[in-house]
Design a protein around this motif. Structure first.
Motif, PDB file in Angstrom:
ATOM      1  N   ARG A  40       0.839  -1.205   0.000  1.00  9.62           N
ATOM      2  CA  ARG A  40       0.000   0.000   0.000  1.00  9.62           C
ATOM      3  C   ARG A  40       0.869   1.248   0.000  1.00  9.62           C
ATOM      4  NH1 ARG A  40      -5.135   1.937   3.868  1.00  9.62           N
ATOM      5  NH2 ARG A  40      -6.590   1.802   2.126  1.00  9.62           N
ATOM      6  N   GLN A  41       1.551   1.426  -1.125  1.00 13.87           N
ATOM      7  CA  GLN A  41       2.432   2.582  -1.261  1.00 13.87           C
ATOM      8  C   GLN A  41       2.097   3.317  -2.548  1.00 13.87           C
ATOM      9  OE1 GLN A  41       6.706   1.503  -0.735  1.00 13.87           O
ATOM     10  NE2 GLN A  41       5.885  -0.572  -0.902  1.00 13.87           N
ATOM     11  N   GLY A  42       2.244   4.626  -2.508  1.00 14.96           N
ATOM     12  CA  GLY A  42       1.885   5.431  -3.662  1.00 14.96           C
ATOM     13  C   GLY A  42       2.966   5.451  -4.730  1.00 14.96           C
ATOM     14  N   LYS A  43       3.169   4.314  -5.394  1.00 15.51           N
ATOM     15  CA  LYS A  43       4.167   4.258  -6.451  1.00 15.51           C
ATOM     16  C   LYS A  43       3.502   4.487  -7.809  1.00 15.51           C
ATOM     17  CE  LYS A  43       7.203   0.858  -4.212  1.00 15.51           C
ATOM     18  NZ  LYS A  43       7.596  -0.560  -4.272  1.00 15.51           N
ATOM     19  N   ILE A  44       4.169   5.262  -8.654  1.00 14.62           N
ATOM     20  CA  ILE A  44       3.616   5.589  -9.974  1.00 14.62           C
ATOM     21  C   ILE A  44       3.297   4.325 -10.774  1.00 14.62           C
ATOM     22  CG2 ILE A  44       4.124   6.682 -12.206  1.00 14.62           C
ATOM     23  CD1 ILE A  44       3.717   8.711 -10.022  1.00 14.62           C
ATOM     24  N   LEU A  70       2.380   1.525  -9.959  1.00 15.81           N
ATOM     25  CA  LEU A  70       1.265   0.725  -9.448  1.00 15.81           C
ATOM     26  C   LEU A  70      -0.075   1.436  -9.577  1.00 15.81           C
ATOM     27  CD1 LEU A  70       2.912  -0.762  -6.224  1.00 15.81           C
ATOM     28  CD2 LEU A  70       2.748  -1.810  -8.488  1.00 15.81           C
ATOM     29  N   LEU A  71      -0.062   2.665 -10.112  1.00 15.76           N
ATOM     30  CA  LEU A  71      -1.322   3.382 -10.340  1.00 15.76           C
ATOM     31  C   LEU A  71      -2.189   2.605 -11.326  1.00 15.76           C
ATOM     32  CD1 LEU A  71      -0.108   7.072 -10.807  1.00 15.76           C
ATOM     33  CD2 LEU A  71      -1.251   6.084  -8.816  1.00 15.76           C
ATOM     34  N   LEU A  72      -3.483   2.664 -11.134  1.00 12.98           N
ATOM     35  CA  LEU A  72      -4.366   2.019 -12.104  1.00 12.98           C
ATOM     36  C   LEU A  72      -4.115   2.577 -13.505  1.00 12.98           C
ATOM     37  CD1 LEU A  72      -7.992   0.898 -11.714  1.00 12.98           C
ATOM     38  CD2 LEU A  72      -7.347   2.159 -13.744  1.00 12.98           C
ATOM     39  N   GLU A  82      -1.509   3.493 -14.890  1.00 14.89           N
ATOM     40  CA  GLU A  82      -0.285   2.959 -15.495  1.00 14.89           C
ATOM     41  C   GLU A  82      -0.340   1.442 -15.642  1.00 14.89           C
ATOM     42  OE1 GLU A  82       2.876   4.889 -15.945  1.00 14.89           O
ATOM     43  OE2 GLU A  82       1.761   6.716 -15.551  1.00 14.89           O
TER      44      GLU A  82
END
Lengths: 350, 350, 350, 350
Positions: free
Chosen positions: B189-193, B195-197, B199
């Protein structure tokens, strides 16, 4: 539009057909003059694909060699396996150029075809004249041909990954393992339960393990390149996305001293004259989305010094470089046009 | 609830933590008495996960060995690598049982840990006592242990596919290739680019090729099973779905006379006492979705007589059998409870 | 298992059927003794749903009232509209309790049914005895009934959002607009082109605008609650996900002085005895995923003081609270068991 | 390329920026000469977007008015709100044409801006000269302007649906309710937890209910069209897909005698000279996917005679007609080029 080349598409109602329509609409040298189909004959094409409203005014027509001949210099056949082999000989006789998207003209050796596809064939003479439509490998022969057997989607991704290795004897050929992953549009526009969003989304599985029909096609071309009979392990998987194929290819290097950068250099040289193949720099691996809607193939290369294996990742859009846009690339070659003419080069991202 | 076993979760804010919370809420023999974390200390847990509204009234607390000891007989550590090895020795000393979900206690040989994870370690004595928490392989040792190093998600899927082959000497060990595909929750649960929907959806790629940290973990257990040093090829891929892992495993059979049905029989016998492993009948391959939300592993087996290879497909939920529910399965064994207690058995489908 | 209540499911092959199977397997007071269907009669149930391997040993049987009567005290009918009204009268006569998941018994006024569903009906006497299976509104009558007409998925989400407003006269009834969004499993396990992943993924559209058959069902119950004839605007949309419904409901408040916190208090009071309805605190709006796999409904409330409107958002799992688990909730009431018995309360997240 | 118009993009690293790059690469009359950004200054653009490998050789540069002025005749600003209003006055003074994709120049009335965006403004004179960049409504003024305030994504979809109704007085203006649904790329290329695939996939929710900042923008243009002050109800939702917006718009018709076909005729007439707006035939409703990667807007119209309401559905690609391609459409007008130049017309489907 008088001097544009006239083009017909037989089997226009499927996903291959609609890609061809989209691409040929934007192509500066051709004009679509005929859309053929059986199940949807008589229906305006925009009834099948409403997003083409205002762009396409054609109605799907029953399939007739005479009508096609009168209307089209070039014919794309986008039909289930086993039908093109009846139509193509007649169309060629009438002087049409033919690009077949089915499996019918992918095999020089029709025994292999019959063994894997289960159908006897009576058009050996025609099949002998067909050229396998992978321009990066058979560019010159495509230029001279009137009948192209366009490659399957999996073989396109797999062969672009394997060709430099096979051609240059860099690997133990029979160690090649292709773990391929495809979006669900590869299953066609058919109402199958396993392709429903409710079933296929959030899930992942292999299918046709050890018996997928694209295996002999990959093996035939690998054998041609390697100059010896090659067996490959090919496993397709269904991935929860509409488009895209990633082939992850494993093989044991013959020379354990080769490092990643060597292999990247070899691939770059091999594809020097192939504008659609992008060899990625060290440490970068392809995303299938980078190829979405384009004719591009992205290839990433890794060497595992611990195990002595090369791992090649090859990403394409299964309906484009894996099907329709590759056929248009072949058409460009057959007509003497630039290989990139009329084809989208850059994906919309994200 | 007086006679329930008290349980604490350190690192409750991540995906592993929230799975543990969900599972332990429904477990008939335990009571969650402590949720710990650093970044989210002081916040009601339902602020982090609003769907638990009305079900969980705990607030995340700062991590303190004294508080944990006073509150919990059993502690799950769901933390980034390199932290559990500081906490576990203290908790064990205080009499707690510890289940660690990080990599810290997965290795008997700390040199391997340091080589792949880059951190020196000073708790060799504790690490020696840890048991690798894959119940299907180490059930008896787990029952006796106070410290479990719970396996990684990829190793769980891979080892359940490989164990019968390695243990019984059925393959050439170094031919094993694991092509693994995972949903994106594995990234945490980390805000990595990446892993964005926007992308990750509609796309597919490999990552950490030839260098993923789960490789030595798989190799260590394979070596233990095979009784010899084994190298495997392991390639992880990111698939556009939240959950699930499919490992497609290739290896060359030692005895080319073995057919698919033989291998299925061997697997069924190997996992006879393992209620969570489902060996599928001939021709059926696992969908990751079948395991969604459960502790199950589905295994499909194919033999390619042309190439002499076995292909094993193993599907799990990466956050469940690949992480949290497997830890609870270990807890069940440690406490002498039935191995299936409190764990979901059947997925919601579709 | 001798004293468990025996249960049959007619129409077990669809998505409603397999949810019922999954739920009733885990229910402590029932035993599934019969699975019926026409198209799949004679097939082992695990052929249809392989993930149930090892959990379900039943074969689908042809539909026979005599067999059902001998085997099952309670019958769930999960069939296309227009079939239950032939079966239910016979089953009731044989002493079975019947829960119908189709539209057949949702209407007291069969003229409305015939007008929207196009079929004449001859079972008015039976229909008069049926109770609308929305426990939050008709709990007491469900307890007394032998025939439940289980609500549609959209009406469940919509009515739980509208009921307090209609019942207590808080809005101008005819200003109610329901903009509803559903996952694609609502379309059933049928091979429809528009439900293919390749078509439905990455896309969003409304359908059946101003004419969806769930409209009269919502209006009938709203009229019952409001004590006057009510017309609602109902628009369903298809969203690229397998499960979940979100209904966003707009209406003009009668009293412009009411603020958000007042409305939240009113809703909490209205649903005080309804364990499955979660009224969210101010500023929190429901995610459909919070309800995945559970019988929960999450409701968020906003008031726009600029426009004088209330906006209510209601999220459920369309196959659970919108279909199968709500039917089991009704069964619990009919049998005098706790309303929550055997039903999942907390979703797997993420 | 000597006579191409030079173009710079400030804020090139975001999703708006990369769309502009993709579009302008294919535009026959422009050349990209400058890419600016703060966070990514100094990095080759292909490091940010590797799929552009071989197509873009520019490096992101720090933002400097002097450099931009020397390099570019036209400047696109794709920056967070509140920055363009500092840059634009200087760029205009230097003779550049400016197209701003933020909210800064969408409002004639800066009081409204400050009220909703919280920032005071000191560039009232510049703001007065800005034209709202919705070509279908303000085509002539855009042609004359040097500063365009490009519309938000939601306002574009909403206003194209509402404009004929507002302009021609066909509805009670304050009854307009806009229920809008967007793909997640609207949230930008930022690592936010709620935009992770693991969180956003399989889920659906409203956000910023009754307070989204696009509300005043829609109201200002509606008021301009209606010639009276209009309040609208606007509710945005996040949908599990990367791209696309669907606005479902409800309003009460003034004349209850109007039928669907009348309204379709009125819309067709209103958009007769707007090549990018497709009014769909009766009974057909737009799929967002039809607009993917294009500048098109698809509009479907329904009238509910029972309730007296019109329902208009409007679908666009949020990053294209909702952002970047609409800006290029404005550029075409400003330069006197055909409105369709260089813009994709047909989506890849499926």
């Amino acid at each position: 539009m008088g001097d544009r080349v006239t083009v017909g598409i037989v089997g226009a109602s499927g996903y291959g057909g609609v890609q061809l329509v989209r691409l040929l609409l934007d192509h500066p040298q051709v004009e679509i003059t005929y859309l053929g189909g059986e199940g949807s004959a008589g229906r305006p094409y925009t009834e099948l694909y409403p997003h083409l409203q205002g762009r396409v005014n054609l109605t799907v027509e029953p399939v007739s060699v005479e009508v096609i001949r009168d209307r089209a210099e070039v014919v794309f056949l986008s039909l289930p396996n086993g039908i093109a082999c009846k139509l193509a000989p007649q169309l060629l006789e009438q002087g049409c150029k033919v690009l077949d998207l089915s499996a019918d003209y992918r095999f020089q050796d029709l025994k292999t075809y019959t063994q894997w596809y289960g159908e006897p064939r009576e058009d050996a003479a025609t099949a002998q004249k067909a050229v396998y439509g992978l321009p990066e490998l058979y560019r010159d022969r495509i230029r001279q041909s009137s009948l192209i057997g366009c490659p399957g989607c999996y073989p396109t991704a797999s062969l672009l990954a394997l060709a430099p290795l096979m051609k240059q004897g860099l690997i133990e050929p029979n160690t090649a393992i292709i773990d391929a992953k495809s979006g669900t549009s590869g299953g066609g526009r058919q109402g199958k339960i396993n392709l429903l969003l409710a079933e296929a989304d959030n899930s992942l599985a292999a299918y046709n393990v050890a018996r997928h029909r694209h295996t002999p096609e990959i093996e035939a071309i690998c054998s041609d390149l390697a100059g010896q009979s090659v067996l490959v392990q090919f496993t397709p998987h269904l991935v929860p996305m509409p488009r895209g194929i990633l082939a992850t290819v494993y093989a044991t290097l013959r020379d354990p001293g080769l490092v990643r950068e060597d292999l990247i250099t070899i691939y770059q040289a091999f594809y020097r004259h192939s504008p659609w193949v992008n060899i990625l720099p060290p440490g970068l691996y392809p995303q299938t989305k980078w190829a979405w809607g384009t004719n591009a193939c992205f290839i990433g290369i890794e060497v595992d010094e611990r195990t002595g294996r090369i791992i090649v990742m090859s990403a394409i859009d299964n309906l484009m470089k894996g099907q329709a846009s590759q056929a248009v690339q072949c058409l460009n070659l057959m007509m003497g046009w630039p290989e990139t003419m009329g084809l989208p080069q850059v994906a919309f991202y994200p």
